[in-house]
Write a protein that holds these residues in place. Structure first.
Motif, PDB file in Angstrom:
ATOM      1  N   ASN A 121      89.129 118.287   8.324  1.00 45.45           N
ATOM      2  CA  ASN A 121      89.530 119.077   7.157  1.00 45.45           C
ATOM      3  C   ASN A 121      90.662 120.032   7.542  1.00 45.45           C
ATOM      4  OD1 ASN A 121      89.190 120.349   4.453  1.00 45.45           O
ATOM      5  ND2 ASN A 121      88.444 122.065   5.661  1.00 45.45           N
ATOM      6  N   ASN A 122      90.541 120.671   8.693  1.00 46.73           N
ATOM      7  CA  ASN A 122      91.586 121.593   9.149  1.00 46.73           C
ATOM      8  C   ASN A 122      92.903 120.864   9.394  1.00 46.73           C
ATOM      9  OD1 ASN A 122      90.115 124.032   9.117  1.00 46.73           O
ATOM     10  ND2 ASN A 122      89.186 123.570  11.092  1.00 46.73           N
ATOM     11  N   ILE A 123      92.841 119.694  10.006  1.00 54.13           N
ATOM     12  CA  ILE A 123      94.056 118.909  10.244  1.00 54.13           C
ATOM     13  C   ILE A 123      94.743 118.596   8.921  1.00 54.13           C
ATOM     14  CG2 ILE A 123      94.908 116.656  11.027  1.00 54.13           C
ATOM     15  CD1 ILE A 123      92.659 116.775  13.179  1.00 54.13           C
ATOM     16  N   HIS A 124      93.954 118.185   7.947  1.00 55.79           N
ATOM     17  CA  HIS A 124      94.482 117.874   6.611  1.00 55.79           C
ATOM     18  C   HIS A 124      95.184 119.088   6.010  1.00 55.79           C
ATOM     19  CE1 HIS A 124      94.387 115.756   2.694  1.00 55.79           C
ATOM     20  NE2 HIS A 124      94.104 116.929   2.162  1.00 55.79           N
ATOM     21  N   ASN A 125      94.541 120.241   6.096  1.00 54.20           N
ATOM     22  CA  ASN A 125      95.093 121.458   5.487  1.00 54.20           C
ATOM     23  C   ASN A 125      96.301 121.993   6.243  1.00 54.20           C
ATOM     24  OD1 ASN A 125      93.146 121.451   3.459  1.00 54.20           O
ATOM     25  ND2 ASN A 125      91.715 122.690   4.657  1.00 54.20           N
ATOM     26  N   LEU A 126      96.391 121.717   7.530  1.00 59.94           N
ATOM     27  CA  LEU A 126      97.536 122.189   8.310  1.00 59.94           C
ATOM     28  C   LEU A 126      98.806 121.397   8.029  1.00 59.94           C
ATOM     29  CD1 LEU A 126      95.776 122.728  11.765  1.00 59.94           C
ATOM     30  CD2 LEU A 126      96.817 124.531  10.375  1.00 59.94           C
ATOM     31  N   CYS A 127      98.647 120.192   7.493  1.00 54.96           N
ATOM     32  CA  CYS A 127      99.802 119.322   7.255  1.00 54.96           C
ATOM     33  C   CYS A 127     100.320 119.501   5.831  1.00 54.96           C
ATOM     34  CB  CYS A 127      99.397 117.862   7.489  1.00 54.96           C
ATOM     35  SG  CYS A 127     100.769 116.690   7.399  1.00 54.96           S
ATOM     36  N   ARG A 128     101.609 119.712   5.687  1.00 58.46           N
ATOM     37  CA  ARG A 128     102.195 119.785   4.348  1.00 58.46           C
ATOM     38  C   ARG A 128     102.208 118.399   3.721  1.00 58.46           C
ATOM     39  NH1 ARG A 128     107.071 117.466   3.800  1.00 58.46           N
ATOM     40  NH2 ARG A 128     108.322 117.096   5.667  1.00 58.46           N
ATOM     41  N   VAL A 129     102.281 118.336   2.416  1.00 57.22           N
ATOM     42  CA  VAL A 129     102.443 117.048   1.735  1.00 57.22           C
ATOM     43  C   VAL A 129     103.794 116.456   2.146  1.00 57.22           C
ATOM     44  CG1 VAL A 129     102.643 115.886  -0.486  1.00 57.22           C
ATOM     45  CG2 VAL A 129     100.996 117.752  -0.198  1.00 57.22           C
ATOM     46  N   GLY A 130     103.775 115.235   2.607  1.00 59.13           N
ATOM     47  CA  GLY A 130     104.964 114.598   3.146  1.00 59.13           C
ATOM     48  C   GLY A 130     105.072 114.705   4.650  1.00 59.13           C
ATOM     49  N   GLY A 131     104.224 115.554   5.246  1.00 64.71           N
ATOM     50  CA  GLY A 131     104.243 115.733   6.688  1.00 64.71           C
ATOM     51  C   GLY A 131     103.501 114.633   7.428  1.00 64.71           C
ATOM     52  N   ILE A 132     103.608 114.677   8.751  1.00 65.37           N
ATOM     53  CA  ILE A 132     103.058 113.638   9.620  1.00 65.37           C
ATOM     54  C   ILE A 132     101.910 114.197  10.458  1.00 65.37           C
ATOM     55  CG2 ILE A 132     103.568 112.100  11.566  1.00 65.37           C
ATOM     56  CD1 ILE A 132     104.830 111.177   8.972  1.00 65.37           C
ATOM     57  N   ILE A 133     100.867 113.384  10.605  1.00 64.66           N
ATOM     58  CA  ILE A 133      99.733 113.688  11.487  1.00 64.66           C
ATOM     59  C   ILE A 133      99.705 112.629  12.583  1.00 64.66           C
ATOM     60  CG2 ILE A 133      97.221 113.856  11.669  1.00 64.66           C
ATOM     61  CD1 ILE A 133      97.229 114.552   8.621  1.00 64.66           C
ATOM     62  N   ILE A 134      99.619 113.062  13.825  1.00 66.90           N
ATOM     63  CA  ILE A 134      99.468 112.129  14.944  1.00 66.90           C
ATOM     64  C   ILE A 134      98.145 112.416  15.638  1.00 66.90           C
ATOM     65  CG2 ILE A 134     100.370 111.302  17.147  1.00 66.90           C
ATOM     66  CD1 ILE A 134     103.159 112.048  16.240  1.00 66.90           C
ATOM     67  N   HIS A 135      97.260 111.421  15.640  1.00 61.91           N
ATOM     68  CA  HIS A 135      96.016 111.478  16.400  1.00 61.91           C
ATOM     69  C   HIS A 135      96.176 110.648  17.670  1.00 61.91           C
ATOM     70  CE1 HIS A 135      93.754 113.294  13.095  1.00 61.91           C
ATOM     71  NE2 HIS A 135      94.205 112.350  12.288  1.00 61.91           N
ATOM     72  N   ALA A 136      95.701 111.153  18.785  1.00 58.51           N
ATOM     73  CA  ALA A 136      95.573 110.372  20.016  1.00 58.51           C
ATOM     74  C   ALA A 136      94.190 110.679  20.559  1.00 58.51           C
ATOM     75  CB  ALA A 136      96.656 110.744  21.022  1.00 58.51           C
ATOM     76  N   LEU A 137      93.247 109.752  20.311  1.00 57.04           N
ATOM     77  CA  LEU A 137      91.832 110.023  20.571  1.00 57.04           C
ATOM     78  C   LEU A 137      91.185 108.865  21.318  1.00 57.04           C
ATOM     79  CD1 LEU A 137      90.851 111.468  17.064  1.00 57.04           C
ATOM     80  CD2 LEU A 137      91.289 112.754  19.165  1.00 57.04           C
ATOM     81  N   PRO A 138      90.162 109.149  22.127  1.00 55.47           N
ATOM     82  CA  PRO A 138      89.489 108.072  22.857  1.00 55.47           C
ATOM     83  C   PRO A 138      88.770 107.128  21.909  1.00 55.47           C
ATOM     84  CG  PRO A 138      88.278 110.128  23.086  1.00 55.47           C
ATOM     85  CD  PRO A 138      89.566 110.465  22.413  1.00 55.47           C
ATOM     86  N   ALA A 139      88.947 105.833  22.140  1.00 57.28           N
ATOM     87  CA  ALA A 139      88.320 104.819  21.292  1.00 57.28           C
ATOM     88  C   ALA A 139      87.162 104.124  21.995  1.00 57.28           C
ATOM     89  CB  ALA A 139      89.351 103.782  20.843  1.00 57.28           C
ATOM     90  N   GLN A 140      87.300 103.852  23.276  1.00 60.24           N
ATOM     91  CA  GLN A 140      86.185 103.279  24.033  1.00 60.24           C
ATOM     92  C   GLN A 140      86.369 103.626  25.495  1.00 60.24           C
ATOM     93  OE1 GLN A 140      86.475  99.038  23.165  1.00 60.24           O
ATOM     94  NE2 GLN A 140      87.442  98.653  25.111  1.00 60.24           N
ATOM     95  N   GLY A 141      85.276 103.457  26.261  1.00 57.85           N
ATOM     96  CA  GLY A 141      85.305 103.904  27.649  1.00 57.85           C
ATOM     97  C   GLY A 141      85.204 105.417  27.698  1.00 57.85           C
ATOM     98  N   ASN A 142      85.866 106.022  28.674  1.00 57.98           N
ATOM     99  CA  ASN A 142      85.900 107.491  28.807  1.00 57.98           C
ATOM    100  C   ASN A 142      84.492 108.091  28.726  1.00 57.98           C
ATOM    101  OD1 ASN A 142      88.956 108.112  28.698  1.00 57.98           O
ATOM    102  ND2 ASN A 142      88.628 106.767  26.930  1.00 57.98           N
ATOM    103  N   VAL A 143      83.548 107.481  29.426  1.00 57.20           N
ATOM    104  CA  VAL A 143      82.149 107.909  29.340  1.00 57.20           C
ATOM    105  C   VAL A 143      81.997 109.363  29.763  1.00 57.20           C
ATOM    106  CG1 VAL A 143      79.821 107.493  30.209  1.00 57.20           C
ATOM    107  CG2 VAL A 143      81.336 105.559  29.701  1.00 57.20           C
ATOM    108  N   ASN A 144      81.299 110.130  28.922  1.00 52.40           N
ATOM    109  CA  ASN A 144      81.047 111.558  29.134  1.00 52.40           C
ATOM    110  C   ASN A 144      82.309 112.416  29.095  1.00 52.40           C
ATOM    111  OD1 ASN A 144      78.246 111.529  29.247  1.00 52.40           O
ATOM    112  ND2 ASN A 144      78.186 111.170  31.452  1.00 52.40           N
ATOM    113  N   HIS A 145      83.365 111.864  28.530  1.00 51.56           N
ATOM    114  CA  HIS A 145      84.592 112.659  28.395  1.00 51.56           C
ATOM    115  C   HIS A 145      84.404 113.785  27.387  1.00 51.56           C
ATOM    116  CE1 HIS A 145      88.781 113.731  27.690  1.00 51.56           C
ATOM    117  NE2 HIS A 145      88.615 113.478  26.403  1.00 51.56           N
ATOM    118  N   ALA A 146      83.696 113.524  26.299  1.00 50.00           N
ATOM    119  CA  ALA A 146      83.537 114.519  25.240  1.00 50.00           C
ATOM    120  C   ALA A 146      82.350 114.127  24.373  1.00 50.00           C
ATOM    121  CB  ALA A 146      84.823 114.609  24.416  1.00 50.00           C
ATOM    122  N   PHE A 147      82.284 114.700  23.158  1.00 46.37           N
ATOM    123  CA  PHE A 147      81.188 114.364  22.251  1.00 46.37           C
ATOM    124  C   PHE A 147      81.345 112.974  21.640  1.00 46.37           C
ATOM    125  CE2 PHE A 147      80.843 119.149  21.406  1.00 46.37           C
ATOM    126  CZ  PHE A 147      79.701 119.287  22.178  1.00 46.37           C
TER     127      PHE A 147
END
Length: 274
Positions: A121-147
């Protein structure tokens, strides 16, 4: 996670192509620049962007080379002049923070936040309409890296729910900087490796953030408040990732003594009704 070489290349490509416009950027996490300077110079040169900084050691200097004059970040440490905000809270309600930016980056931060509804929700609100969001997040592996790790279908469902334009889906393998275009075949090829998924969205709508509903069950959803685009992931590129025959493993057939599947199922049925 830090700013990797592939992020520099991705942002430079988006800037050169005219997809990424504007001059303000905010990052989730006070990111370190994890790219050697000769690589930065090469990438910028490849995309005909000037190296306007004599040295690129901090994120703000790197983003200036990418055309951003306003750089901010949010971090629980408060380091590097970051806003000391808790992303588990609504930034508007808790901190009266209403600013919006042309680029919002989430480079390995959201997976460390427990309240996923709040952080996206915060990411959505931080971006202006027309703006760009870039996510770079773990998809698999990385055991115990985070939640959390994030499946490719997570990104399509959040895009559908919030009318984001999908600019790019790609991923890296074992932290190598080559971005591989997402396809189910490419993704399966690297099963069991550490995969970092990149999703680039454009916010196109001024509406409030909408919670996605798992597309696999969207057609059956009777709850109010979720968008339903009628996309069935079972027949799209985002179909469930399952190895051949795995559903059979759930039936307990290996526990029966019968040699044939028919006999095994008959024995199982008999036990159930006895």
């Amino acid at each position: 996670m830090g700013i990797n070489a592939e992020l520099v290349e991705l942002a430079a490509r988006l800037r050169q192509s005219g997809i990424l416009t504007g001059h303000s950027v905010i990052e989730l996490g006070a990111q370190d620049v994890c790219v050697v300077e000769p690589a930065i110079r090469t990438i910028l040169s490849d995309f005909k962007l000037p190296m306007i900084e004599s040295k690129v050691e901090q994120a703000d200097a790197l983003y200036r080379c990418l055309g951003f004059t306003e750089y901010r970040s949010i971090d629980a440490s408060g380091e590097k002049n970051a806003f000391l905000f808790d992303l588990n809270n609504d930034l508007r309600e808790t901190y009266a923070f209403q600013d919006r930016f042309d680029l919002v980056t989430n480079l390995g931060t959201a997976e460390h936040c427990f309240d996923q509804r709040s952080v996206f929700n915060n990411i959505h609100n931080l971006c202006r309409v027309g703006g760009i969001i870039i996510h770079a997040l773990p998809a698999q592996g990385n055991v115990n890296h985070a939640f959390y790790n994030y499946h490719p279908r997570f990104f399509i469902d959040i895009a559908v729910a919030n009318k984001y334009e999908i600019i790019n889906f790609s991923f890296t393998v074992d932290y190598n900087s080559e971005l591989i275009q997402y396809t189910p075949e490419n993704f399966r090829k690297w099963d069991s490796h550490d995969i970092l998924f990149y999703a680039v969205f454009r916010r196109t709508d001024a509406s409030e953030f909408r919670l996605p509903f798992d597309g696999m069950f969207a057609a059956q959803n009777q709850l109010v408040g979720y968008s339903n685009a009628g996309i069935n992931p079972l027949v799209t590129d985002f179909a469930p990732y399952l190895k051949t025959g795995n559903w059979e493993n759930t039936k307990g057939l290996h526990k029966t003594k019968s040699s044939s599947r028919f006999d095994a199922l008959r024995a199982l049925t008999k036990r159930i009704f006895s």
